[in-house]
Design an enzyme around this catalytic site. Structure first.
Site, PDB file in Angstrom:
ATOM      1  N   GLU A 262       0.842  -1.206   0.000  1.00  0.00           N
ATOM      2  CA  GLU A 262       0.000   0.000   0.000  1.00  0.00           C
ATOM      3  C   GLU A 262       0.879   1.259   0.000  1.00  0.00           C
ATOM      4  OE1 GLU A 262      -1.404   1.700   3.598  1.00  0.00           O
ATOM      5  OE2 GLU A 262      -1.077  -0.129   4.737  1.00  0.00           O
TER       6      GLU A 262
ATOM      7  N   ASP B  67     -16.822   4.938  14.076  1.00  0.00           N
ATOM      8  CA  ASP B  67     -15.570   4.990  13.321  1.00  0.00           C
ATOM      9  C   ASP B  67     -14.961   3.600  13.252  1.00  0.00           C
ATOM     10  OD1 ASP B  67     -13.217   5.537  12.070  1.00  0.00           O
ATOM     11  OD2 ASP B  67     -12.619   7.177  13.393  1.00  0.00           O
TER      12      ASP B  67
ATOM     13  N   LYS C 201      -2.781  -1.462  16.092  1.00  0.00           N
ATOM     14  CA  LYS C 201      -2.298  -0.714  17.263  1.00  0.00           C
ATOM     15  C   LYS C 201      -3.364  -0.608  18.336  1.00  0.00           C
ATOM     16  CE  LYS C 201       0.325   2.509  14.854  1.00  0.00           C
ATOM     17  NZ  LYS C 201      -0.466   2.045  13.774  1.00  0.00           N
TER      18      LYS C 201
HETATM   19  N1  PSU Z   1      -1.872   1.476  10.662  1.00  0.00           N
HETATM   20  C1  PSU Z   1      -0.553   1.767  10.686  1.00  0.00           C
HETATM   21  N2  PSU Z   1      -0.012   2.520   9.708  1.00  0.00           N
HETATM   22  C2  PSU Z   1      -0.773   2.998   8.688  1.00  0.00           C
HETATM   23  C3  PSU Z   1      -2.166   2.674   8.659  1.00  0.00           C
HETATM   24  C4  PSU Z   1      -2.665   1.911   9.656  1.00  0.00           C
HETATM   25  O1  PSU Z   1       0.131   1.347  11.578  1.00  0.00           O
HETATM   26  O2  PSU Z   1      -0.237   3.692   7.811  1.00  0.00           O
HETATM   27  C5  PSU Z   1      -3.002   3.154   7.524  1.00  0.00           C
HETATM   28  C6  PSU Z   1      -3.360   1.980   6.594  1.00  0.00           C
HETATM   29  O3  PSU Z   1      -3.301   2.438   5.258  1.00  0.00           O
HETATM   30  C7  PSU Z   1      -4.789   1.662   6.967  1.00  0.00           C
HETATM   31  C8  PSU Z   1      -5.319   3.028   7.316  1.00  0.00           C
HETATM   32  O4  PSU Z   1      -5.516   1.056   5.924  1.00  0.00           O
HETATM   33  O5  PSU Z   1      -4.250   3.667   8.011  1.00  0.00           O
HETATM   34  C9  PSU Z   1      -6.566   2.963   8.153  1.00  0.00           C
HETATM   35  O6  PSU Z   1      -7.111   4.232   8.219  1.00  0.00           O
HETATM   36  P1  PSU Z   1      -8.597   4.473   8.757  1.00  0.00           P
HETATM   37  O7  PSU Z   1      -8.546   4.128  10.209  1.00  0.00           O
HETATM   38  O8  PSU Z   1      -8.844   5.926   8.511  1.00  0.00           O
HETATM   39  O9  PSU Z   1      -9.478   3.574   7.969  1.00  0.00           O
HETATM   40 MN    MN Z   2     -12.090   5.882  10.215  1.00  0.00          MN
END
Ligand code: PSU
Ligand code: MN
Length: 305
Positions: free
Chosen positions: A25, A138, A159
């Protein structure tokens, strides 16, 4: 062929000759690390995959084009631009129409990997149910994407800024198998063990490949999640990490950081507040995950007729 996909020469050749490909990604590059560490990481991940006998396909949306495999110049653009958009699933058609640039998250990268016929995708951590998710709703689109696209996603868990028990519940609801790589516990990214038990453990990527193959053969939609604990020598001290996290969570509440800004903000602040230790841990866990992803990709490749 999907005419909206733009393959790099390397990935196109790999597909044509049937070599194993692993997707990466780009949100991890644009939002996960500071520059220039992020650019070096992007180059290192690709080089390491090549050394492991698989072809890397870093995914992003550039000028509205869905890119599968990026040039070093394109990786640099993602790494350097401090304002790169973060594309979740729903953003893909909008960005294509508007001809804009964006880094792809786990959910959008899975969609593109599926379009491109790529079965394995390696990252650091997935998104999940945020704390207080029962009020805010969320919940990362990553979880639903895992239930829709037939891709094996290799990560170091998630995390503990997220609500990990709720994250595991939602993955169960949406029918996503979770495999612990040489562990029975769900890993918590910087920490090897979240304290949450998993139902299944595997010892080698070929087991994950076999499970994915069966899931497809019996026409169950969706992918699988393979969780690999951070190497012991790179794990952070639990008390120190929890103290840092509490401080930053407090800060985020004060500043009203919500929604898709949460993860980039948190990663940035953790990196600053830990004096770079979380960067080192994060680098180590992604590189460790690559080896498992390559095992799965090579095993799937061997099973092809
Ligand atoms: N967790 C990490 N590093 C990241 C992400 C998640 O430790 O860079 C990124 C990934 O691309 C994941 C996104 O898909 O954050 C999730 O974001 P959201 O919670 O806004 O869906
Ligand atoms: Mn989100």
């Amino acid at each position: 062929m999907k005419p909206w996909l733009h393959f790099s020469e390397e990935v196109r050749e790999a597909r044509d000759s049937g070599r194993p490909v692993v997707a990466l990604e780009s949100t991890i590059i644009a939002h996960g690390f500071p520059y220039p560490e992020n650019y070096q990481l992007a180059l290192d991940l690709e080089a390491m995959l090549r050394d492991l006998g698989v072809v890397p396909a870093t995914i992003a949306i550039l000028q509205g084009n869905v890119k599968v495999g990026l040039s070093p110049e394109e990786l640099l653009l993602l790494a350097k631009d401090g304002n790169m958009a973060k594309a979740s699933l729903r953003d893909i058609p909008v960005l294509m129409a508007k001809k804009e640039n964006a880094a792809t998250t786990v959910s959008s990268t899975m969609q593109v990997a599926d379009w491109a016929g790529i079965s394995v995708f390696v990252t650091g951590g997935i998104g999940g149910v945020h704390r207080h998710g029962e009020q805010t709703f969320d919940i990362s689109a990553d979880l639903q994407a895992l239930s829709r696209f037939p891709v094996a996603v290799v990560c170091a868990g998630a995390k503990s800024v997220l609500d990990l028990p709720k994250t595991l519940e939602v993955l169960e609801t949406w029918g996503v198998p979770i495999l612990g790589y040489r562990t029975q516990q769900f890993p918590a990214f910087y920490l090897r063990d979240s304290g949450l038990a998993l139902d299944y453990s595997i010892d080698h990527g070929r087991e994950a490949a076999a499970i994915l193959e069966i899931k497809r053969a019996v026409e169950q939609p969706g992918g699988i999640l393979v969780t690999v604990p951070i190497p012991e020598e790179s794990e952070l001290d639990e008390d120190r990490f929890n103290t840092l996290l509490q401080t930053i969570l407090q800060e985020m509440e004060t500043h009203g950081v919500t929604g898709k800004r949460i993860t980039p903000y948190l990663l940035g602040r953790l990196h600053e507040a830990s004096g770079g230790d979380t960067v080192q841990a994060n680098l180590a866990l992604v590189k460790n995950n690559l080896e498992v992803g390559a095992e799965i990709a090579r095993a799937l490749h061997c099973q092809q007729p």
